[in-house]
Design an enzyme around this catalytic site. Structure first.
Site, PDB file in Angstrom:
ATOM      1  N   GLY A  39     -17.424  22.986  38.817  1.00 29.79           N
ATOM      2  CA  GLY A  39     -16.481  21.900  38.536  1.00 29.79           C
ATOM      3  C   GLY A  39     -16.144  21.822  37.047  1.00 29.79           C
ATOM      4  O   GLY A  39     -16.667  22.579  36.225  1.00 29.79           O
ATOM      5  N   ASP A  86     -16.865  19.492  34.684  1.00 24.98           N
ATOM      6  CA  ASP A  86     -17.939  19.133  33.751  1.00 24.98           C
ATOM      7  C   ASP A  86     -19.012  20.205  33.702  1.00 24.98           C
ATOM      8  O   ASP A  86     -19.597  20.452  32.640  1.00 24.98           O
ATOM      9  CB  ASP A  86     -18.587  17.799  34.172  1.00 24.98           C
ATOM     10  CG  ASP A  86     -17.651  16.626  33.989  1.00 24.98           C
ATOM     11  OD1 ASP A  86     -16.475  16.847  33.647  1.00 24.98           O
ATOM     12  OD2 ASP A  86     -18.098  15.484  34.185  1.00 24.98           O
ATOM     13  N   ALA A 128     -20.830  16.836  43.558  1.00 26.89           N
ATOM     14  CA  ALA A 128     -20.387  15.680  44.360  1.00 26.89           C
ATOM     15  C   ALA A 128     -19.071  16.011  45.052  1.00 26.89           C
ATOM     16  O   ALA A 128     -18.346  16.904  44.622  1.00 26.89           O
ATOM     17  CB  ALA A 128     -20.158  14.461  43.460  1.00 26.89           C
ATOM     18  N   SER A 172     -15.955  14.519  44.664  1.00 22.80           N
ATOM     19  CA  SER A 172     -15.615  13.649  43.525  1.00 22.80           C
ATOM     20  C   SER A 172     -14.197  13.100  43.600  1.00 22.80           C
ATOM     21  O   SER A 172     -13.800  12.332  42.725  1.00 22.80           O
ATOM     22  CB  SER A 172     -15.790  14.433  42.219  1.00 22.80           C
ATOM     23  OG  SER A 172     -14.701  15.293  42.013  1.00 22.80           O
ATOM     24  N   SER A 201     -20.447   6.844  37.764  1.00 26.71           N
ATOM     25  CA  SER A 201     -18.999   6.760  37.550  1.00 26.71           C
ATOM     26  C   SER A 201     -18.518   5.327  37.359  1.00 26.71           C
ATOM     27  O   SER A 201     -19.032   4.388  37.983  1.00 26.71           O
ATOM     28  CB  SER A 201     -18.299   7.350  38.779  1.00 26.71           C
ATOM     29  OG  SER A 201     -16.935   7.018  38.782  1.00 26.71           O
ATOM     30  N   GLU A 244     -16.053   4.272  38.704  1.00 24.28           N
ATOM     31  CA  GLU A 244     -15.569   3.832  40.019  1.00 24.28           C
ATOM     32  C   GLU A 244     -16.522   2.819  40.642  1.00 24.28           C
ATOM     33  O   GLU A 244     -16.142   2.085  41.553  1.00 24.28           O
ATOM     34  CB  GLU A 244     -15.405   5.031  40.956  1.00 24.28           C
ATOM     35  CG  GLU A 244     -14.136   5.828  40.746  1.00 24.28           C
ATOM     36  CD  GLU A 244     -12.877   5.046  41.095  1.00 24.28           C
ATOM     37  OE1 GLU A 244     -12.738   4.616  42.235  1.00 24.28           O
ATOM     38  OE2 GLU A 244     -12.021   4.869  40.203  1.00 24.28           O
ATOM     39  N   TYR A 302     -16.265   6.810  47.929  1.00 20.98           N
ATOM     40  CA  TYR A 302     -16.808   7.520  46.766  1.00 20.98           C
ATOM     41  C   TYR A 302     -17.569   6.540  45.865  1.00 20.98           C
ATOM     42  O   TYR A 302     -18.707   6.803  45.458  1.00 20.98           O
ATOM     43  CB  TYR A 302     -15.676   8.195  45.990  1.00 20.98           C
ATOM     44  CG  TYR A 302     -16.099   8.744  44.631  1.00 20.98           C
ATOM     45  CD1 TYR A 302     -16.772   9.957  44.528  1.00 20.98           C
ATOM     46  CD2 TYR A 302     -15.828   8.030  43.457  1.00 20.98           C
ATOM     47  CE1 TYR A 302     -17.162  10.450  43.281  1.00 20.98           C
ATOM     48  CE2 TYR A 302     -16.215   8.513  42.216  1.00 20.98           C
ATOM     49  CZ  TYR A 302     -16.875   9.727  42.134  1.00 20.98           C
ATOM     50  OH  TYR A 302     -17.275  10.203  40.912  1.00 20.98           O
ATOM     51  N   HIS A 361     -12.654  11.387  32.634  1.00 20.78           N
ATOM     52  CA  HIS A 361     -12.525  12.371  31.558  1.00 20.78           C
ATOM     53  C   HIS A 361     -11.861  13.621  32.114  1.00 20.78           C
ATOM     54  O   HIS A 361     -12.122  14.051  33.225  1.00 20.78           O
ATOM     55  CB  HIS A 361     -13.864  12.667  30.889  1.00 20.78           C
ATOM     56  CG  HIS A 361     -14.991  12.875  31.832  1.00 20.78           C
ATOM     57  ND1 HIS A 361     -15.661  11.832  32.427  1.00 20.78           N
ATOM     58  CD2 HIS A 361     -15.543  14.003  32.310  1.00 20.78           C
ATOM     59  CE1 HIS A 361     -16.588  12.309  33.219  1.00 20.78           C
ATOM     60  NE2 HIS A 361     -16.543  13.628  33.178  1.00 20.78           N
TER      61      HIS A 361
END
Ligand code: NAP
Ligand code: F7E
Length: 331
Positions: free
Chosen positions: A11, A13, A80, A82, A127, A129, A151, A181
């Site tokens: 991913g 990150d 995840a 995501s 997160s 979120e 999520y 990000h």
């Protein structure tokens, strides 16, 4: 050499963190799932220093096996499901990977442990979120959670179980509550990259329209390269703690679109953008803006790339990418 295991290595990150840890002289191991993961080749080519190990956050015994093999000093759980929109359609999968996956990895860390003098340090990718329908602004480590998607709910579980395992078993476990990000490595499904890629293609005459959902939500957008630094810094402290990582500035999706088109020299973005209910979510997160005072003061962390530079970096990257693919030479 210190050894780090990263889940979610394929991913956005995972790639930035692998580079950072490699620069810090770590031996870097990346967990890859699936029988024939199409992104393995990209990791092998772009990050040849990463040693690939196979496992899945849905499979406890695979995680125990990987930890026994790697014997890491640090574990970064970035794996995840995501994508918030997908989590509404595949809620059970999201709960299993994004939520229960954290519990499985924590249990594997407890089982394998590391040495008594050098216990495994664990980072959980939490997160913004989790704040969802925000109870206060800006959001801090103490702001109550009100997740708005499967999520977000799964991430609340991941955060709470990380804190609980730290309290219950004395694990060195940190939860980084990261706000959005982005980067040129961002997946095309996320709004920023969808926009910058479409802007590039429209500018080059390869695409006519960009179809989006809700343009009103506001996000605190930073640069992924800055944010992985905070993850690493969290695991270098004497005591494990949780930190908000954010820029403290918020912009609407509309602002992002406007700036991205302008950066490519297209001043009238409304001509190119259509809205479609398909891209609206059953429940939306309207406003996120983080207060990263704790990360500033205790970690010495500061973002280096601002919003305008981030948009410019992504548009410029996608212009080069799409021009190269289409065989167009840029001035
Ligand atoms: P991303 O680009 O979507 O990467 C997700 C990674 O998870 C991929 O490498 C994916 O591997 C892996 N994965 C999916 N299912 C898995 C499974 N069953 N077992 C093992 N790995 C699995 O996400 P990102 O933007 O880099 O974000 C990294 C983490 O930070 C995620 O946990 C995300 O939820 C969280 N986060 C992100 C942001 C953000 O703004 N980027 C903000 C806060 C928190 P495949 O290649 O196999 O699909
Ligand atoms: O949406 C709106 C959409 O998918 C941002 C993940 O990394 O950050 C990310 O989650 C906003 C939302 O990111 C489209 O409704 C409008 O309000 O880029 P996104 P996200 O949902 O904020 C958090 C912190 C994470 O943890 C997540 O893993 O943009 N929006 N039109 C759209 N979004 C998308 N994707 N596509 C559209 O067409």
């Amino acid at each position: 050499m210190r050894r780090a295991l990263i889940t979610g290595i394929t991913g956005q990150d995972g790639q930035y963190l692998a580079e950072l840890l490699h620069e810090q002289q770590y031996e870097v191991f990346g967990l890859v799932k699936g029988q024939n993961n199409p992104r393995i080749d990209m990791i092998r080519t772009e990050y040849p220093f990463v040693e690939i190990v196979e496992g899945d956050l849905q499979d406890l015994s695979s995680l125990v096996g990987v930890l026994e093999q790697v014997q890491p000093d640090e574990v970064y759980n970035l794996g995840a499901i995501s994508f918030v929109a997908l989590s509404f359609k595949q809620a059970e999968l999201t709960a299993n990977v994004t939520g229960l996956g954290v519990l499985r990895l924590l249990d594997a860390v407890r089982m394998v442990g590391g040495s008594q003098n050098n216990p495994i340090r664990f980072y959980q990718a939490s997160s913004s979120e989790m704040f969802g329908k925000v109870r206060q602004s800006p959001q801090t480590e103490d702001t109550p959670f009100y997740p708005r998607s499967p999520y977000g709910v799964a991430k609340v579980f991941g955060h709470d179980i990380t804190v609980n395992y730290r309290d219950s078993y004395g694990l060195y476990a940190c939860s980084g509550i990261l706000f959005n990000h982005e980067s040129p490595r961002r997946g095309m499904e996320f709004v920023t990259r969808k926009v910058t890629n479409a802007v590039a293609r429209i500018k080059l005459g390869l695409q006519e329209k960009l179809v989006l959902g809700n343009l009103d939500p506001r996000r605190d957008w930073g640069f992924a390269g800055d944010y992985v630094r905070a993850m690493w810094q969290m695991l270098q402290q004497d005591e494990p703690q949780d930190y908000v990582v954010a820029t403290g500035r918020t912009h609407s999706v509309r602002n992002f679109v406007d700036l991205a088109f302008k950066h490519a020299g297209l001043d009238d973005w409304e001509r190119f953008v259509q809205q479609d209910p398909r891209f609206f979510r059953p429940a939306e997160v309207d406003l996120l803006v983080g207060d990263a005072t704790k990360a500033h003061t205790e970690l010495g962390w500061k973002p280096e790339v601002g919003f305008e530079d981030l948009v410019a970096m992504m548009v410029d990257h996608d212009l080069r990418l799409e021009a190269k693919k289409a065989g167009i030479s840029l001035p």
